[in-house]
Design an enzyme around this catalytic site. Structure first.
Site, PDB file in Angstrom:
ATOM      1  N   SER A 226       9.023 -34.243 104.262  1.00  8.37           N
ATOM      2  CA  SER A 226       8.066 -33.193 103.899  1.00  8.37           C
ATOM      3  C   SER A 226       8.759 -32.151 103.042  1.00  8.37           C
ATOM      4  CB  SER A 226       7.461 -32.574 105.161  1.00  8.37           C
ATOM      5  OG  SER A 226       6.348 -31.764 104.840  1.00  8.37           O
ATOM      6  N   ASN A 227       8.195 -30.969 102.911  1.00  8.16           N
ATOM      7  CA  ASN A 227       8.772 -29.888 102.102  1.00  8.16           C
ATOM      8  C   ASN A 227       8.356 -28.555 102.719  1.00  8.16           C
ATOM      9  OD1 ASN A 227       6.200 -28.899 100.807  1.00  8.16           O
ATOM     10  ND2 ASN A 227       6.143 -31.045 100.226  1.00  8.16           N
ATOM     11  N   PRO A 228       8.896 -27.423 102.215  1.00  3.84           N
ATOM     12  CA  PRO A 228       8.666 -26.142 102.920  1.00  3.84           C
ATOM     13  C   PRO A 228       7.338 -25.445 102.621  1.00  3.84           C
ATOM     14  CG  PRO A 228      10.651 -26.083 101.499  1.00  3.84           C
ATOM     15  CD  PRO A 228       9.866 -27.271 101.107  1.00  3.84           C
ATOM     16  N   SER A 229       6.371 -26.094 102.009  1.00  4.97           N
ATOM     17  CA  SER A 229       5.108 -25.400 101.688  1.00  4.97           C
ATOM     18  C   SER A 229       4.407 -24.936 102.967  1.00  4.97           C
ATOM     19  CB  SER A 229       4.187 -26.331 100.904  1.00  4.97           C
ATOM     20  OG  SER A 229       2.921 -25.728 100.767  1.00  4.97           O
ATOM     21  N   ALA A 293       1.888 -29.095  97.769  1.00  6.02           N
ATOM     22  CA  ALA A 293       3.150 -29.738  97.418  1.00  6.02           C
ATOM     23  C   ALA A 293       3.086 -31.157  97.997  1.00  6.02           C
ATOM     24  CB  ALA A 293       4.317 -28.959  97.995  1.00  6.02           C
TER      25      ALA A 293
END
Ligand code: PMT
Length: 433
Positions: A226-229, A293
């Site tokens: 995943s990512n930090p959005s 994102a």
């Protein structure tokens, strides 16, 4: 995919700066949610507003006028003939001074009266005499809200330029779960601030689809890529769109944010789920804003059971490309020959921002790219501000200074509105303000 109730939690959405010394009139009508008008009044006073309250006789059965008088420091009006004199300004001159009038909670009865031109008590008379923008924050049982007469009255009032915030879905005082809850005070304040900022309902008649948050691509049931959005940017765009009158659908990856009031929300996890939800929802949309994102790659063979940490496959997770959602919308638009859908992307960059954002805009076939350098302080992931550059198909890019994400949202929608007007979409004649 799951549909989620707006405002299942509490978070700050209003800026408060603009409310100082503004005159806000709260009209309280008779429903169980009347007690929530105390919270709204208190928050408005804390924000520096001069708050006046007018109540119907029924509202005064639910909440004591003395409470609202104590909270606002102003006399509470209940009848056209008595207390209104205490204002030292009649209802007409109060309407001259008012910056925004908000009906919270608004019952089926008051919506019906105003829609039909009936002014038979202090509240309906003040609303009818209002020169300022009026916001209705309805609260009622689901079946009353869904009643075709209510819906026709709401549609008529919207056509006439009255604004609405909510109602939200959630548990109802009468028991059960459904649409009909009063929007939270912060959401009502956001709409008041939108009015005070002079924003019109210029997106009325347009359908806007917004994506927000990250996607999660499972490796196994307990691990994912995943990512930090956090969804702050995408949710801000959806909130601004609905406040400006658009029919707004938010398709969100996992975030801790509740959806904005009045926004239909579809929750998804993976890029593939987001792809399906978007392709469906955007079929009749006028504007798509891709603030999510979305993971570019996902594990090819997610395990159905937890993989042991010493399993050799953990060191070499094979990835495959996810569908490019916004590029697929652009391809569908090209193939159909119908160019009414306006496509706005966000580009998260770490170097050569404008160059890379422009390359993505061209490659994906978009109309506008909102570029943010996520390495800059106060920009990108997990902050309340952003620093963006608007990269257009033609013409020079516009670099905007650091501003709150809610302001970025409005600037992006201003730009998108110009494109919408060129594209000629929209189901009804959009307001020109
Ligand atoms: O959520 P916050 O914490 O507030 O953070 C905001 C943000 C940094 C996430 C936001 O401002 C932002 O930049 N969003 C886009 C991030 C991104 O995915 O950029 P990208 O350059 O990888 O993608 C470009 C565009 O293609 C985006 O509109 C994206 O939604 C879209 N895309 C990407 C991949 C994919 N498979 N499908 C897509 O539609």
């Amino acid at each position: 995919m799951a549909r989620r109730a707006p405002n299942a939690g509490v978070y700050a959405v209003s800026g408060n700066i603009m409310l100082k010394d503004k005159t806000i009139v709260i009209c309280v009508t008779g429903g169980i949610a009347a007690y929530k008008a105390c919270d709204l009044a208190s928050k408005l006073v804390q924000a520096g507003a001069n708050v006046h309250v007018i109540m119907t006789r029924n509202a005064a059965e639910f909440v004591g006028p003395l409470t609202l008088r104590a909270l606002t420091g102003n006399p509470v009006v209940r009848s056209l003939f008595d207390e209104i004199r205490e204002f030292e300004i009649g209802h007409v001159s109060l309407s001259e001074k008012t910056d925004c009038l908000v009906v919270a909670p608004a019952t089926l009865n008051i919506i019906g009266k105003v829609a039909q031109g009936i002014a038979d008590d202090a509240v309906s008379t003040i609303i009818s005499a209002a020169k300022s923008p009026v916001i209705f924050a309805p609260a009622m049982h689901t079946s009353m809200w869904n009643n075709p007469i209510t819906q026709a009255n709401v549609a008529r009032l919207k056509e006439l330029g009255y604004r609405f915030v909510g109602p939200d879905r959630g548990p109802l005082a009468s028991g059960g779960w459904g649409i009909g809850r009063l929007a939270p005070s912060q959401e009502i304040m956001y709409h008041i601030e939108t009015v005070i900022a002079g924003r019109g309902t210029d997106l009325t008649g347009y359908k806007v689809v917004v994506t927000s948050g990250p996607t999660r691509e499972p490796i196994d049931p307990v691990r994912f890529l995943s990512n930090p959005s956090t969804g702050r940017m995408g949710h801000a765009v959806a909130r601004a769109a609905v406040a400006r009158g658009a029919e707004t659908l938010l398709i969100s990856g996992p975030t801790s944010l509740p959806p904005p009031s009045g926004v239909e929300c579809v929750e998804v996890n993976t890029a593939a789920q987001m792809f399906r939800a978007v392709m469906d929802a955007a079929a009749d949309a006028d504007l798509y804003v891709g603030a999510a994102a979305v993971a570019d790659y996902a594990p090819k063979n997610a395990s159905a059971v937890k993989v042991k940490k010493d399993d050799a496959s953990m060191a070499h997770v094979e990835l495959e490309k996810t569908p490019d959602i916004i590029a697929s919308l652009a391809a569908r638009r090209r193939e159909s020959g119908d160019h009414r859908l306006v496509l706005v992307g966000f580009a998260a960059e770490t170097d050569n921002m404008v160059e890379h954002a422009r390359a993505k805009l061209v490659e994906k076939g978009l109309d506008l790219m909102v570029a943010n350098d996520v390495t800059q302080p106060g920009a990108g992931f997990a902050v309340d501000t952003n620093v963006v550059t608007l990269v257009r198909k033609d013409g020079k890019p516009t670099a905007l200074p650091k501003m709150a994400k809610r302001e970025v949202a409005d600037r992006v929608l201003d730009e998108a509105l110009a494109l919408l007007r060129q594209a000629g979409g929209g189901s009804t004649q959009p307001a020109s303000d």
